[in-house]
Write an enzyme that holds these catalytic residues in place. Structure first.
Site, PDB file in Angstrom:
ATOM      1  N   TRP A 127       0.951  -1.145   0.039  1.00 30.78           N
ATOM      2  CA  TRP A 127      -0.106  -0.068  -0.005  1.00 30.78           C
ATOM      3  C   TRP A 127       0.925   1.214  -0.062  1.00 30.78           C
ATOM      4  O   TRP A 127       1.783   1.333   0.848  1.00 30.78           O
ATOM      5  CB  TRP A 127      -0.888  -0.113   1.437  1.00 30.78           C
ATOM      6  CG  TRP A 127      -1.697   1.139   1.311  1.00 30.78           C
ATOM      7  CD1 TRP A 127      -2.732   1.493   0.610  1.00 30.78           C
ATOM      8  CD2 TRP A 127      -2.133   1.804   2.598  1.00 30.78           C
ATOM      9  NE1 TRP A 127      -3.469   2.626   1.087  1.00 30.78           N
ATOM     10  CE2 TRP A 127      -3.043   2.732   2.438  1.00 30.78           C
ATOM     11  CE3 TRP A 127      -1.515   1.996   3.833  1.00 30.78           C
ATOM     12  CZ2 TRP A 127      -3.583   3.654   3.405  1.00 30.78           C
ATOM     13  CZ3 TRP A 127      -2.007   2.654   4.708  1.00 30.78           C
ATOM     14  CH2 TRP A 127      -3.028   3.559   4.623  1.00 30.78           C
ATOM     15  N   ASP A 206      -0.429  -5.334   9.920  1.00 27.26           N
ATOM     16  CA  ASP A 206      -1.555  -4.417   9.504  1.00 27.26           C
ATOM     17  C   ASP A 206      -2.819  -5.051   9.054  1.00 27.26           C
ATOM     18  O   ASP A 206      -2.742  -5.754   8.055  1.00 27.26           O
ATOM     19  CB  ASP A 206      -1.230  -3.470   8.236  1.00 27.26           C
ATOM     20  CG  ASP A 206      -1.987  -2.286   7.811  1.00 27.26           C
ATOM     21  OD1 ASP A 206      -2.915  -2.198   8.382  1.00 27.26           O
ATOM     22  OD2 ASP A 206      -1.493  -1.512   6.895  1.00 27.26           O
ATOM     23  N   LYS A 241     -13.066  -0.744   6.215  1.00 29.48           N
ATOM     24  CA  LYS A 241     -13.744  -1.588   5.187  1.00 29.48           C
ATOM     25  C   LYS A 241     -14.719  -2.562   5.624  1.00 29.48           C
ATOM     26  O   LYS A 241     -15.916  -2.803   5.288  1.00 29.48           O
ATOM     27  CB  LYS A 241     -12.786  -2.735   4.440  1.00 29.48           C
ATOM     28  CG  LYS A 241     -11.167  -1.845   4.152  1.00 29.48           C
ATOM     29  CD  LYS A 241     -11.454  -1.031   3.055  1.00 29.48           C
ATOM     30  CE  LYS A 241      -9.794  -0.089   3.278  1.00 29.48           C
ATOM     31  NZ  LYS A 241      -9.682   0.570   2.186  1.00 29.48           N
TER      32      LYS A 241
HETATM   33  C1  LMR Z   1      -6.756   1.706  -1.076  1.00 27.48           C
HETATM   34  O1  LMR Z   1      -5.825   1.171  -0.856  1.00 27.48           O
HETATM   35  O2  LMR Z   1      -7.360   1.874  -2.070  1.00 27.48           O
HETATM   36  C2  LMR Z   1      -7.407   2.182   0.269  1.00 27.48           C
HETATM   37  O3  LMR Z   1      -6.690   1.678   1.315  1.00 27.48           O
HETATM   38  C3  LMR Z   1      -7.651   3.577   0.266  1.00 27.48           C
HETATM   39  C4  LMR Z   1      -6.420   4.418   0.580  1.00 27.48           C
HETATM   40  O4  LMR Z   1      -6.361   5.249   1.590  1.00 27.48           O
HETATM   41  O5  LMR Z   1      -5.354   4.170   0.006  1.00 27.48           O
END
Ligand code: LMR
Length: 391
Positions: A127, A206, A241
């Site tokens: 992420w 996480d 989520k």
């Molecule tokens: C995503 O990865 O799309 C979500 O977790 C939203 C974000 O804050 O990036």
């Protein structure tokens, strides 16, 4: 002074929200930002949360400050879903509310920094905000490859761990890996947990998608394996989520350690860091989540909603996997094996751009798709668009 600043690009993922909203083409497909969508493409408020908000409206008699740790009621009610579900017994655990999972990750990494930590191991791709937070705090990111040949690859991490010490930390996705959807299997979690115990590297797990992979309990198998072996761990939890509370920013940071004194010192530092960062987290979403978690009827309603979300995601994964013969070689078959909202397609930047401009299909530039952005009615159009840009 401010004229010394250089402009920063908008976050590319969040920029997609606006681009998609402004697109007037009928049949546009939004596979961008990670929010759950139902069969009609909507992201409704959970029924259990709506009911809890109504009760909150009637019952709340003050909006006075709660403090940097936020709602204790919320954290206490959430804890058994994370730790008892994880079979945790040997650790002392304490937690605090944070502004979303991002707040929890930020606080966890700020704690690492304050404790004299240097390096943070991070599987890639990850992420994007993980890396941004590490960099922003001035910690050193040490990257390893998360996926190899379509499966989770623990070898890169294991090799790195051997050179690490108790001054280092690692971010692990508890379940539903973002962006690949590919999680470690039980044997890999177990090997990683052993290496963490041997080296003393601090795991920051996480947990942003509990319940959207295999199930509430199943999704924490990795955390269970880690807690089984290590002396201390941090858990960054998001309710974005699995309660659909995205914009209300509901999360928690849990500190688990064998030594109660370590937990208390870590939490007192986390409190001080929270105070200096955001002072106190917003209350509304956490108060509503606490009402759900404390009421057996609302818990049932919440779990039913999560079950049906999970089923729908699994159905979309199967539908995409069956598109392998139509569009071979971009990873569609592997989508069927993944967990949670995300999957990566092997598309280059030009193909992603063409999907958007020529076919009104929105996805991250990396080729990540939010599987929940698809519906039964849109799978065929998506596969046709892929056929055209991959020809
Ligand atoms: C995503 O990865 O799309 C979500 O977790 C939203 C974000 O804050 O990036």
């Amino acid at each position: 002074m401010l004229d010394r600043l250089t402009a920063q690009p908008a976050d590319p993922l969040l920029a997609l929200i606006r681009l998609h909203a402004a697109d007037e083409r009928p049949g546009k497909i939004d596979l961008g930002v990670g929010v759950y969508r139902d069969e009609s493409g909507a992201t409704p408020v959970f029924r259990a949360v709506k009911e809890a908000e109504e009760r909150l409206l009637r019952r709340q008699d003050s909006k006075s400050y709660l403090g940097p740790e936020g709602s204790r009621e919320f954290v206490t009610a959430l804890r058994p879903w994370v730790f008892d579900a994880a079979g945790e017994t040997a650790h002392c655990v304490s937690g605090m509310q944070t502004p979303g999972g991002t707040g929890a990750v930020r606080l966890a990494l700020a704690l690492v920094k304050k404790a004299g930590g240097r390096r943070v191991l991070l599987g890639t791709p990850s992420w994007p905000n993980h890396r941004q937070i590490i960099d922003d705090l001035g910690l050193d990111a040490v990257e390893f490859v998360h996926v190899h040949d379509g499966g989770a690859d623990a070898d890169g991490l294991m090799a790195l761990l051997e050179d690490c010490t108790a001054r280092d930390a690692v971010i692990l996705h508890g379940c539903c890996h973002n962006p690949t959807g590919i999680d470690y299997d039980a044997a890999q979690w177990s090997a990683i947990a052993d290496a963490l115990a041997r080296t003393g590297v601090l795991p920051i797990v996480d947990v942003a998608y509990q319940g959207l992979g295999r199930g509430m309990h199943e999704d924490l198998a990795g955390l269970r394996a880690v807690l089984d072996r290590v002396d201390a761990a941090l858990v960054a939890y998001s309710c974005d989520k699995n309660f659909g509370l995205y914009r209300d920013r509901v999360g928690a940071l849990f500190v688990a350690a064998k030594d109660q004194d370590v937990v208390e010192r870590a939490c007192s530092n986390a409190n001080a860091l929270a105070r200096a960062n955001w002072s106190m987290p917003p209350d509304h979403g956490a108060a509503a989540a606490a009402i759900v978690l404390e009421d057996a009827g609302l818990v049932r309603m919440w779990q039913d909603e999560l079950d049906s979300m999970r089923d729908r995601i699994a159905r979309m994964r199967t539908a995409l996997a069956s598109g392998e013969s139509r569009v071979p070689g971009i990873g569609l078959e592997a989508v069927g094996q993944g967990n949670g909202l995300f999957a990566m397609l092997l598309l280059d930047a030009t193909q992603v751009e063409r999907l958007r401009t020529e076919h009104a299909v929105y996805m991250a530039g990396s080729g990540r798709i939010n599987v929940a952005g698809l519906t039964d009615a849109k799978v065929d159009a998506f596969l046709s668009a892929l056929e055209q840009v991959c020809r």
